[in-house]
Structures are given as C-alpha cells and as structure tokens.
Motif scaffolding. Structure first.
Motif, short mmCIF file in Angstrom:
data_model
loop_
_atom_site.label_atom_id
_atom_site.label_comp_id
_atom_site.label_asym_id
_atom_site.label_seq_id
_atom_site.Cartn_x
_atom_site.Cartn_y
_atom_site.Cartn_z
N LEU A 256 0.83 -1.20 0.00
CA LEU A 256 0.00 0.00 0.00
C LEU A 256 0.87 1.26 0.00
CD1 LEU A 256 -2.89 1.08 0.14
CD2 LEU A 256 -2.73 0.97 2.63
N ALA A 257 1.91 1.26 0.83
CA ALA A 257 2.82 2.41 0.86
C ALA A 257 3.54 2.57 -0.46
CB ALA A 257 3.83 2.24 2.01
N GLY A 258 3.96 1.46 -1.07
CA GLY A 258 4.67 1.53 -2.34
C GLY A 258 3.82 2.04 -3.47
N ALA A 259 2.52 1.77 -3.41
CA ALA A 259 1.63 2.22 -4.48
C ALA A 259 1.47 3.73 -4.46
CB ALA A 259 0.26 1.55 -4.33
N LEU A 260 1.67 4.37 -3.30
CA LEU A 260 1.44 5.80 -3.18
C LEU A 260 2.72 6.61 -2.96
CD1 LEU A 260 -1.68 5.66 -0.81
CD2 LEU A 260 -1.68 6.04 -3.28
N ALA A 267 11.89 2.86 2.71
CA ALA A 267 12.28 3.02 4.11
C ALA A 267 11.67 1.94 4.99
CB ALA A 267 11.85 4.40 4.60
N LEU A 268 10.48 1.45 4.60
CA LEU A 268 9.78 0.45 5.41
C LEU A 268 10.12 -0.98 5.02
CD1 LEU A 268 6.21 2.06 5.41
CD2 LEU A 268 7.82 2.05 7.31
N THR A 366 10.45 10.50 10.26
CA THR A 366 9.32 10.54 11.19
C THR A 366 8.12 9.81 10.62
OG1 THR A 366 10.07 12.66 12.07
CG2 THR A 366 7.78 12.04 12.49
N GLY A 367 7.85 10.01 9.32
CA GLY A 367 6.73 9.33 8.68
C GLY A 367 6.91 7.82 8.69
N ALA A 368 8.10 7.34 8.35
CA ALA A 368 8.37 5.91 8.37
C ALA A 368 8.24 5.36 9.78
CB ALA A 368 9.76 5.63 7.81
N PRO A 417 20.87 1.67 8.17
CA PRO A 417 20.45 3.04 7.84
C PRO A 417 20.62 3.36 6.37
CG PRO A 417 22.58 3.06 8.94
CD PRO A 417 22.08 1.65 9.02
N SER A 418 21.51 2.68 5.68
CA SER A 418 21.76 3.01 4.28
C SER A 418 20.59 2.66 3.39
CB SER A 418 23.00 2.25 3.78
OG SER A 418 22.80 0.85 3.89
N LEU A 419 19.68 1.83 3.89
CA LEU A 419 18.54 1.41 3.07
C LEU A 419 17.29 2.24 3.35
CD1 LEU A 419 18.89 -2.48 3.24
CD2 LEU A 419 19.73 -0.92 1.48
N LYS A 420 17.40 3.27 4.18
CA LYS A 420 16.20 4.01 4.57
C LYS A 420 15.71 4.92 3.45
CE LYS A 420 17.09 3.84 9.53
NZ LYS A 420 17.38 4.64 10.72
N PHE A 421 16.54 5.80 2.94
CA PHE A 421 16.09 6.76 1.93
C PHE A 421 17.14 6.86 0.83
CE2 PHE A 421 14.03 8.16 5.85
CZ PHE A 421 12.72 8.13 5.44
#
Length: 421
Positions: A256-260, A267-268, A366-368, A417-421
């Motif tokens: 769901l997150a990936g679709a939007l 990040a998730l 913060t959102g993640a 952490p390298s895979l977050k953003f």
C-alpha cells in the motif's frame, strides 16, 4: 510489411489458435475420432486462417476479413449444432471461442502483437477455469454481487464530481483522493473476502487466516481467539494462523505504501519484511508443532462483505478522521504529534495512518517511524485482544512472538540506515 515481419505475425496467429485449441481439445480428448466439432487442429487452422485473411486485407479490402469471419462462424455453427443435438448439451462457448480465435489471428497480423497475445492468454484462462468460475458464482450471493455493482456505479458517478484539492486549513483532506483510496482498499479487501469464500472450508484454518490478513488481521485475531476458548488443544494451530495473518498484514502495508509513495516503501521494506518473515517462520513452527489438521471451521473467517456501502463509508470516515488528526498533529506538534496519532490509530487499524503518511509528500524518517509505531501497537493490541477473548495462554504466545517480531524490525531499521532513503 516485410516478409520477416509477416512470417512472425502469421506464426503468432497460428500459435494463438494452437494454444486455444489445446485447451478445447484436452477437454474433449476422450471423445472418439470424428465425434468432435472442433479441437486442437481445427482451432490452430482457424487462428492461421484469421492471420491469412488479415494478410489478404492488407491491400485495403477489409471486407475480406468480415467475409472470412462470417463464413467461419456459419460453418462451425452448423457442426456444433449437430454435435449438441446428438449429445443433448447446449453451449455456445466453443463457437464463440472459435470466432474469437479467428479475430485474434487477424489482430496478430494487422494490430498490436502484444495485445493479441495477451487477449489469447486471457481467452485460454477463461476457458480453462470454467469449473472454478462456476463454483465462484455458486458461492457468491446476490446481495454481495449487487453491492459491488452499486458501489461501482456510485464510484464512477461520484468520483468525478468530488473536488480534487484539500478542503481543510491543514491540507490533509482531499475528497477526490480520499474516496479513491477508500474504494481501492475496499477492492483489495473484497478480493480477499471472495478468495476465502472461493477456497472454502476444505483448505483449512491457516489459508483462510492468511487470506483474512488481506481484509483485517484484527478481525482474524478476534475470530480465532473466540475459537480458542473451545479448542484449547489447538492453540498452536490458532496462534500460528493469527501470526500468519499478521505477516500478511505487514506485506499489505508495504504494498500500500509503495503504491502511493515509493521512497516511504523503501524506508519500510527492510523492517517490515524482516518482521513478516519472522512471524511467518514462527507461524510455520507453531502450526507444524500442532501436528494435526485444524478442527475449527474456517467458515467463521468469512467476514462481512467489505463492499457493502455501510462498510465502505465506515472505513472512509475512519480514514478521514485519522488523516485529519495526522495533519493537525503534524502541523501543531511536528513529528511527536504524528507518532502519537500513529500509536492511537494502531489500536484498530494500520491502513489509515499508512495512507495518511504516504500522502503527506516526500518521505521522512518521522513518517516511516509513524507507520512502524502503528504496526507495533497493532501487533501488541491484537495479542491483548486475544488474551481477553481466547485466554491468557494464547495471549502470552502471541505477545511473545509479536514483541520479538517488532524487536527484529527495530533492529533491522537501526542497523541498516543506508537502506532508509
């Protein structure tokens, strides 16, 4: 067209006829030679004939295709009529499939080859899954079918009329987007709901629970926890099934997150997939340890039709409240306010806060974290619900594995952490 392209397109027309004929011929393979109106060879020739007529019409005379189509249909209809009269069975499927094969052969030569191939695969699928489709129609009720039609009508009529802009001072509520996402979630839930009905009781509690995770892992938890009170000997099966539905829920949140919002999904991805894998492994071990097939009926997992208008409006209202609260909290208190809303939202549902965060714009830490907090609270809350509904033993099992899964998620989020953003 050059010769090589013509040969390729004509080969596709023949292949489409062959594949459709393979399905038709297999179903009638026990019939004696000469007792079948159309089989593998006939359908292959019909597809090839459609391609040949397509080539002949390249000079501009498209009436040739119409003539070939009508002639093929008339001749085949005569043979199929004689066959059905002899056997006393009445079906237009073979005739329609033959006409479609001719049309696909012509399309392969004159139109887009990818489109022709895709339509051919869809045709074979519809023909091959006759029994399953008829079984689906036998299981679905008129009320369920009607609610889907009515909701579709309301969507296509109402959606274009809704304003496609934020209507609140915090920029959190977009009516057009809110209704569109609500319908999307209802459609996904309806797919899971129908899948449970289609599979039926024979497939067992585990599969029904996993499919139920597409609808609501909280509902699955409460349903199986109620069963646990009368089936204490089957706690391994029931607890494992609840954990499996939770694993599906985490994957659903990620999709769901990936679709939007693809950066948010990235990040998730690691923490959610790690936690889902841990819960799936725990479910496998618990169910395997149970050692026997489930005695509890999975029919209890057939939820209310999520496409009922009342259900859709209920979810839409909840989604609007959470999105508005998240927007206000983000505006007034910043990140800490969003985390508080996420924790409260997670007591009942994780989709609403996921959609709210995904629609806030560029992904942030913060959102993640808010989505992960909602998932963690939801997992812990389900363990408490199971404790109350199914007893302390079931609750303790779920709480232990849920906390361990969240620890795995937190560790992976901190250590990578390298895979977050």
């Amino acid at each position: 067209m050059e010769f090589q392209e013509l040969a390729t397109r004509l080969s596709l027309a023949l292949a489409l006829g062959f594949v459709i004929g393979l399905e038709r011929g297999w179903k009638e393979r026990d019939e004696p030679e000469g007792q079948r109106a159309a089989g593998l060879r006939t359908f292959s020739l019909i597809g090839l004939m459609g391609g040949v007529f397509g080539i002949l019409s390249l000079g501009g005379d498209r009436l040739l295709i119409s003539a070939g189509f009508v002639t093929t249909g008339a001749v085949l209809a005569l043979f199929i009529w004689r066959e059905t009269a002899r056997e006393g069975e009445y079906s237009a499927t073979t005739l329609v499939a033959a006409l479609l094969t001719f049309a696909l052969g012509a399309l392969a030569v004159l139109g887009d080859m990818t489109l022709a191939a895709g339509a051919g695969v869809a045709t074979v699928g519809l023909l091959a899954y006759k029994t399953q489709l008829h079984g689906f129609l036998a299981r679905i009720t008129w009320a369920e079918l009607r609610s889907g039609f009515l909701l579709a009508a309301r969507t296509f009529i109402a959606l274009p009329l809704l304003p496609d802009r934020a209507i609140d001072p915090w920029g959190a509520l977009n009516p057009h987007e809110l209704w569109l996402v609500t319908i999307l979630i209802a459609a996904v839930s309806f797919a899971g709901y129908l899948a449970v009905k289609l599979v039926g009781a024979s497939q067992g509690v585990v599969l029904a629970a996993a499919l139920g995770g597409l609808v609501s892992s909280t509902v699955v938890t409460l349903t199986l926890a109620n069963l646990a009170r009368e089936n204490q000997a089957r706690l391994g099966l029931l607890a494992g099934s609840i954990l499996a539905s939770g694993a599906v829920m985490m994957v659903r949140v990620l999709v769901l997150a990936g679709a939007l919002n693809l950066p948010l999904a990235r990040a998730l991805a690691v923490p959610l997939l790690a936690a889902a894998l841990f819960q799936a492994l725990a479910a496998f071990l618990l169910i395997g340890r149970d050692g026997r097939q489930g005695a509890a009926s999975p029919e209890a997992l057939v939820h209310k039709n999520p496409f009922l208008l009342s259900e859709v409006l209920r979810f839409g209202a909840m989604l609007a409240v959470v999105m508005l609260a998240a927007g206000i909290a983000q505006s007034v208190w910043g990140g800490n306010g969003l985390l508080a809303v996420a924790a409260i939202s997670g007591l009942a549902d994780v989709d609403a806060i996921t959609l709210s965060v995904a629609n806030m714009g560029p992904a942030t830490a913060t959102g993640a974290a808010a989505v992960l907090v909602a998932v963690a609270v939801n997992n812990a809350a389900k363990a408490i619900y199971a404790w109350v509904a199914g007893g302390a033993k079931l609750g303790l099992i779920l709480l232990a594995f849920s906390l361990a899964a969240m620890a795995v998620a937190a560790a992976s989020y901190v250590l990578l952490p390298s895979l977050k953003f």
